[in-house]
Write an enzyme that holds these catalytic residues in place. Sequence first.
Site, PDB file in Angstrom:
ATOM      1  N   GLU A  80      39.803  46.661  40.657  1.00  0.00           N
ATOM      2  CA  GLU A  80      38.164  47.039  40.898  1.00  0.00           C
ATOM      3  C   GLU A  80      37.938  48.296  41.054  1.00  0.00           C
ATOM      4  OE1 GLU A  80      37.376  43.832  44.153  1.00  0.00           O
ATOM      5  OE2 GLU A  80      36.549  43.069  42.298  1.00  0.00           O
ATOM      6  N   GLY A 124      29.015  46.924  42.698  1.00  0.00           N
ATOM      7  CA  GLY A 124      27.882  46.907  43.545  1.00  0.00           C
ATOM      8  C   GLY A 124      26.973  48.069  42.863  1.00  0.00           C
ATOM      9  N   SER A 168      30.834  45.101  39.014  1.00  0.00           N
ATOM     10  CA  SER A 168      29.643  45.057  38.341  1.00  0.00           C
ATOM     11  C   SER A 168      29.509  44.328  36.976  1.00  0.00           C
ATOM     12  CB  SER A 168      28.981  46.336  37.868  1.00  0.00           C
ATOM     13  OG  SER A 168      28.437  47.034  39.110  1.00  0.00           O
ATOM     14  N   LYS A 179      31.237  37.664  49.199  1.00  0.00           N
ATOM     15  CA  LYS A 179      30.930  38.635  50.480  1.00  0.00           C
ATOM     16  C   LYS A 179      30.429  38.077  51.732  1.00  0.00           C
ATOM     17  CE  LYS A 179      31.551  42.179  46.753  1.00  0.00           C
ATOM     18  NZ  LYS A 179      31.347  43.594  46.490  1.00  0.00           N
ATOM     19  N   ASN A 228      33.621  36.435  44.611  1.00  0.00           N
ATOM     20  CA  ASN A 228      33.544  37.133  45.867  1.00  0.00           C
ATOM     21  C   ASN A 228      31.985  37.011  46.295  1.00  0.00           C
ATOM     22  OD1 ASN A 228      33.830  38.449  48.304  1.00  0.00           O
ATOM     23  ND2 ASN A 228      34.788  40.266  47.224  1.00  0.00           N
ATOM     24  N   GLU A 234      36.307  47.253  50.359  1.00  0.00           N
ATOM     25  CA  GLU A 234      35.238  47.220  51.342  1.00  0.00           C
ATOM     26  C   GLU A 234      36.225  47.037  52.625  1.00  0.00           C
ATOM     27  OE1 GLU A 234      32.059  45.580  48.386  1.00  0.00           O
ATOM     28  OE2 GLU A 234      32.983  44.004  49.770  1.00  0.00           O
ATOM     29  N   HIS A 293      40.525  44.078  49.620  1.00  0.00           N
ATOM     30  CA  HIS A 293      39.153  44.507  48.929  1.00  0.00           C
ATOM     31  C   HIS A 293      39.050  45.934  49.301  1.00  0.00           C
ATOM     32  CE1 HIS A 293      35.042  44.566  47.714  1.00  0.00           C
ATOM     33  NE2 HIS A 293      35.564  43.906  46.826  1.00  0.00           N
TER      34      HIS A 293
HETATM   35  O1  PGH Z   1      33.455  43.675  45.022  1.00  0.00           O
HETATM   36  C1  PGH Z   1      33.564  42.989  43.912  1.00  0.00           C
HETATM   37  C2  PGH Z   1      32.611  43.307  42.759  1.00  0.00           C
HETATM   38  O2  PGH Z   1      31.409  43.322  42.974  1.00  0.00           O
HETATM   39  P1  PGH Z   1      30.112  43.512  41.829  1.00  0.00           P
HETATM   40  O3  PGH Z   1      30.329  42.314  40.911  1.00  0.00           O
HETATM   41  O4  PGH Z   1      28.956  42.992  42.698  1.00  0.00           O
HETATM   42  O5  PGH Z   1      30.176  44.705  41.505  1.00  0.00           O
HETATM   43  N1  PGH Z   1      34.406  42.075  43.647  1.00  0.00           N
HETATM   44  O6  PGH Z   1      35.372  41.583  44.601  1.00  0.00           O
END
Ligand code: PGH
Length: 247
Positions: free
Chosen positions: A164, A170, A210, A12, A10, A96, A94
Amino acid sequence: MSRKFFVGGNWKMNGTKSEIDGIVAFLKSGPLDANVEVVVGVPSIYLTYAKSILPNNVSIAGQNTYKVAKGAFTGEISPAMLLDNGIPWVILGHSERRNVFGETDELVAEKVAHALEAGLKVIACIGEKLEEREAGKTEEVVFRQTKAIADKIKSWDNVVVAYEPVWAIGTGKTATPQQAQEVHEKLRDWFSKNINQTVAETVRIIYGGSVTAGNAKDLAKEKDIDGFLVGGASLKPDFVQIVNAKH
Ligand SMILES: O=C(COP(=O)(O)O)NO
């Protein structure tokens, strides 16, 4: 029943054309385990460019689509537009999108349903916040998020579920293999009880939060972890080791 290991990247809101050239270079040199399905989630503006240079053993996903085919929704894109450009996957739900842009369980479910109806394959994201885990509500949250999607879709055939935990995204605070396996196992049990045994045995449930080259192998050993959705590490050459973590 075997489930093909799945590793998503991803990206992002990251990347320039030259950075994408660099990512494609390490994906091309790999070597990538041929028994692993690899899909990279690319910012909309770069989907066509990335698709034109990605190696054939790496597929591509959009990072969001809306819940209808077309109309007065400034700034949005539709599943039909991704498919029109040869993009077969999309990441939806997601954390976010949920926590920064206010997408509800209902909206995520409607987006997943429309994407599947249009012919896209979907990485559907779920996961609890730290305060929800600390309150002992992890199961309640992930079951609620999964049920919202289940209530709107007819088939799980083209869905990969990404668990997740928000507190691991992150932060460098990866879930332990035991923490992740526990939730994956409970999700698979949820599918068995609420959908059917075949879906429970075949749906891929991947972990995100992570994931690094340093922890991927131990996570991949867990029986109900079918792969990863990788954020930060998917932008770096270590992503190849994560893809190859299972074997
Ligand atoms: O959002 C994430 C994971 O992000 P990280 O690996 O940077 O924690 N995947 O969609």
